[in-house]
Design an enzyme around this catalytic site. Structure first.
Site, PDB file in Angstrom:
ATOM      1  N   ASN A   8      -4.051  -7.692  -7.379  1.00  0.00           N
ATOM      2  CA  ASN A   8      -3.638  -6.962  -8.582  1.00  0.00           C
ATOM      3  C   ASN A   8      -2.121  -6.801  -8.510  1.00  0.00           C
ATOM      4  O   ASN A   8      -1.622  -6.027  -7.704  1.00  0.00           O
ATOM      5  CB  ASN A   8      -4.339  -5.600  -8.602  1.00  0.00           C
ATOM      6  CG  ASN A   8      -3.858  -4.706  -9.735  1.00  0.00           C
ATOM      7  OD1 ASN A   8      -3.125  -5.147 -10.621  1.00  0.00           O
ATOM      8  ND2 ASN A   8      -4.286  -3.445  -9.711  1.00  0.00           N
ATOM      9  N   LYS A  10      -0.221  -5.517 -10.695  1.00  0.00           N
ATOM     10  CA  LYS A  10       0.243  -4.303 -11.392  1.00  0.00           C
ATOM     11  C   LYS A  10       1.450  -4.659 -12.258  1.00  0.00           C
ATOM     12  O   LYS A  10       1.479  -5.738 -12.839  1.00  0.00           O
ATOM     13  CB  LYS A  10       0.535  -3.192 -10.379  1.00  0.00           C
ATOM     14  CG  LYS A  10      -0.653  -2.985  -9.417  1.00  0.00           C
ATOM     15  CD  LYS A  10      -0.525  -1.779  -8.567  1.00  0.00           C
ATOM     16  CE  LYS A  10      -1.770  -1.634  -7.686  1.00  0.00           C
ATOM     17  NZ  LYS A  10      -1.776  -0.426  -6.903  1.00  0.00           N
ATOM     18  N   HIS A  92      -8.932   1.183 -13.314  1.00  0.00           N
ATOM     19  CA  HIS A  92      -8.072   1.384 -12.140  1.00  0.00           C
ATOM     20  C   HIS A  92      -7.542   2.818 -12.154  1.00  0.00           C
ATOM     21  O   HIS A  92      -7.247   3.369 -13.219  1.00  0.00           O
ATOM     22  CB  HIS A  92      -6.912   0.380 -12.160  1.00  0.00           C
ATOM     23  CG  HIS A  92      -6.176   0.336 -10.862  1.00  0.00           C
ATOM     24  ND1 HIS A  92      -5.269   1.309 -10.496  1.00  0.00           N
ATOM     25  CD2 HIS A  92      -6.242  -0.529  -9.823  1.00  0.00           C
ATOM     26  CE1 HIS A  92      -4.807   1.022  -9.283  1.00  0.00           C
ATOM     27  NE2 HIS A  92      -5.379  -0.085  -8.855  1.00  0.00           N
ATOM     28  N   GLU A  94      -4.756   4.005 -11.543  1.00  0.00           N
ATOM     29  CA  GLU A  94      -3.439   4.175 -12.186  1.00  0.00           C
ATOM     30  C   GLU A  94      -3.590   4.277 -13.697  1.00  0.00           C
ATOM     31  O   GLU A  94      -2.824   4.983 -14.356  1.00  0.00           O
ATOM     32  CB  GLU A  94      -2.508   3.022 -11.766  1.00  0.00           C
ATOM     33  CG  GLU A  94      -2.057   3.212 -10.323  1.00  0.00           C
ATOM     34  CD  GLU A  94      -1.754   1.937  -9.575  1.00  0.00           C
ATOM     35  OE1 GLU A  94      -1.605   0.879 -10.201  1.00  0.00           O
ATOM     36  OE2 GLU A  94      -1.676   2.009  -8.330  1.00  0.00           O
ATOM     37  N   GLU A 163     -11.600   2.066  -4.446  1.00  0.00           N
ATOM     38  CA  GLU A 163     -10.191   2.253  -4.117  1.00  0.00           C
ATOM     39  C   GLU A 163      -9.879   3.744  -4.043  1.00  0.00           C
ATOM     40  O   GLU A 163      -9.657   4.390  -5.073  1.00  0.00           O
ATOM     41  CB  GLU A 163      -9.304   1.626  -5.202  1.00  0.00           C
ATOM     42  CG  GLU A 163      -9.496   0.137  -5.375  1.00  0.00           C
ATOM     43  CD  GLU A 163      -8.265  -0.519  -5.999  1.00  0.00           C
ATOM     44  OE1 GLU A 163      -7.786  -1.472  -5.404  1.00  0.00           O
ATOM     45  OE2 GLU A 163      -7.793  -0.066  -7.046  1.00  0.00           O
ATOM     46  N   GLY A 169      -1.183   2.011  -2.090  1.00  0.00           N
ATOM     47  CA  GLY A 169       0.269   1.924  -1.929  1.00  0.00           C
ATOM     48  C   GLY A 169       0.844   2.891  -0.908  1.00  0.00           C
ATOM     49  O   GLY A 169       2.061   3.029  -0.801  1.00  0.00           O
ATOM     50  N   SER A 211      -4.176  -0.317   0.391  1.00  0.00           N
ATOM     51  CA  SER A 211      -3.415  -0.665   1.599  1.00  0.00           C
ATOM     52  C   SER A 211      -4.084  -1.729   2.468  1.00  0.00           C
ATOM     53  O   SER A 211      -3.983  -1.682   3.694  1.00  0.00           O
ATOM     54  CB  SER A 211      -3.104   0.605   2.413  1.00  0.00           C
ATOM     55  OG  SER A 211      -2.312   1.496   1.637  1.00  0.00           O
TER      56      SER A 211
HETATM   57  P1  13P Z   1      -2.205  -1.502  -2.526  1.00  0.00           P
HETATM   58  O1  13P Z   1      -2.876  -2.703  -1.862  1.00  0.00           O
HETATM   59  O2  13P Z   1      -0.763  -1.755  -2.833  1.00  0.00           O
HETATM   60  O3  13P Z   1      -2.467  -0.255  -1.775  1.00  0.00           O
HETATM   61  O4  13P Z   1      -2.900  -1.341  -3.974  1.00  0.00           O
HETATM   62  C1  13P Z   1      -4.281  -1.330  -4.067  1.00  0.00           C
HETATM   63  C2  13P Z   1      -4.664  -1.398  -5.495  1.00  0.00           C
HETATM   64  O5  13P Z   1      -4.470  -0.445  -6.238  1.00  0.00           O
HETATM   65  C3  13P Z   1      -5.263  -2.649  -5.991  1.00  0.00           C
HETATM   66  O6  13P Z   1      -5.794  -2.485  -7.261  1.00  0.00           O
END
Ligand code: 13P
Length: 258
Positions: A8, A10, A92, A94, A163, A169, A211
């Site tokens: 992803n 983002k 997601h 976010e 997640e 992150g 992560s």
């Molecule tokens: P990270 O791998 O950067 O922690 O992000 C995970 C994520 O949100 C994938 O959708």
């Protein structure tokens, strides 16, 4: 059971990053697992062109519940398909946070995505406060229940990604035991009860995200009921994502062996 390494991107990536995709495809022409990148919408069709004829699949990061209309800035499932996407990430954390997406909105998006023959990746996960309050399983259970209510899906059209919000992150991950506990619960939830009206829940792929990096991928992929990963930061570089693809491929049976 299919295994999937999904990236992803983002809100990251411009045309120059397509070189990372070329490197990834060159290094992994025939991975044993499925390989997917979900770039920002602006790169979708160009990335799909680069990936054409390779093992790499391409997905969107969100879609609107409607197919067209007066929704400035939004993208429909039909448009994702038109741009070359076969998958779409929905729910997601976010988007749940930044755009106040509710389970009901996510369910509506899932319905449209499935209607449009996109493979839907439903994301679920708890915040740190919810984990500390011992509510993890209740939270993800409700996200699954409400997100999938009365939807019909097959093992080929639905993927679930666990997640934990606090692991995204941050460089932090749950312990392997904690990941295994949630995945076992997700498998049980999807296998039983009204969700699995067509009896296919047992085969829905369950991904872990938060992560994931080359150094922890082997241990996470060795867990029961973990069928791959949804990778953010480490999917932006071909070397890191390729190492994760390699790790997942190593956990898949060799198709040339009888
Ligand atoms: P990270 O791998 O950067 O922690 O992000 C995970 C994520 O949100 C994938 O959708």
């Amino acid at each position: 059971m299919r295994k999937i390494a999904a990236g992803n991107w983002k809100m990251n990536g411009t045309a120059e990053d397509l070189d990372e995709i070329r490197k990834l495809i060159a290094a992994h022409p025939k991975p044993r697992c499925e390989m997917l990148i979900c770039p920002p919408a602006t790169l979708l069709s160009r990335l799909a062109d680069v990936a054409a004829g390779s093992a790499l699949m391409v997905g969107g990061q969100d879609c609107h519940p409607r197919l067209s209309g007066a929704h400035t800035g939004d993208i429909s499932a039909q448009m994702l398909r038109d741009a070359g996407a076969t998958h779409v990430i929905l729910g997601h954390s976010e988007r749940r946070q930044d755009h106040r997406e509710t389970d009901a909105m996510i369910r509506a998006k899932l319905e449209t995505a499935l209607d449009q023959k996109l493979v839907a990746i439903l994301c679920v996960g708890e915040t740190l406060a919810e984990r500390e309050a011992g509510k993890t399983l209740a939270v993800v259970g409700e996200q699954i229940r409400a997100g999938l209510q009365n939807l019909s899906y097959t093992i080929d059209s639905l993927i679930i990604a666990y997640e934990p919000v606090w692991a995204i992150g941050s460089g932090l991950t749950p312990t392997l035991e904690e990941i295994a506990e949630v995945h076992a619960f997700l498998r049980q939830t999807i296998r039983s009860g009204p969700l699995s009206s067509n009896g296919s829940g047992a085969g829905v792929a369950l991904l872990y995200g938060g992560s994931v990096k080359p150094s922890n991928a082997d241990a996470i992929f060795a867990l029961p009921d973990v069928n791959g990963a949804l990778v953010g930061g480490a999917s932006l570089r071909a070397s890191d994502f390729g190492a994760i693809v390699q790790s997942l491929s190593a956990s898949c049976p060799d198709p040339t062996m009888p």
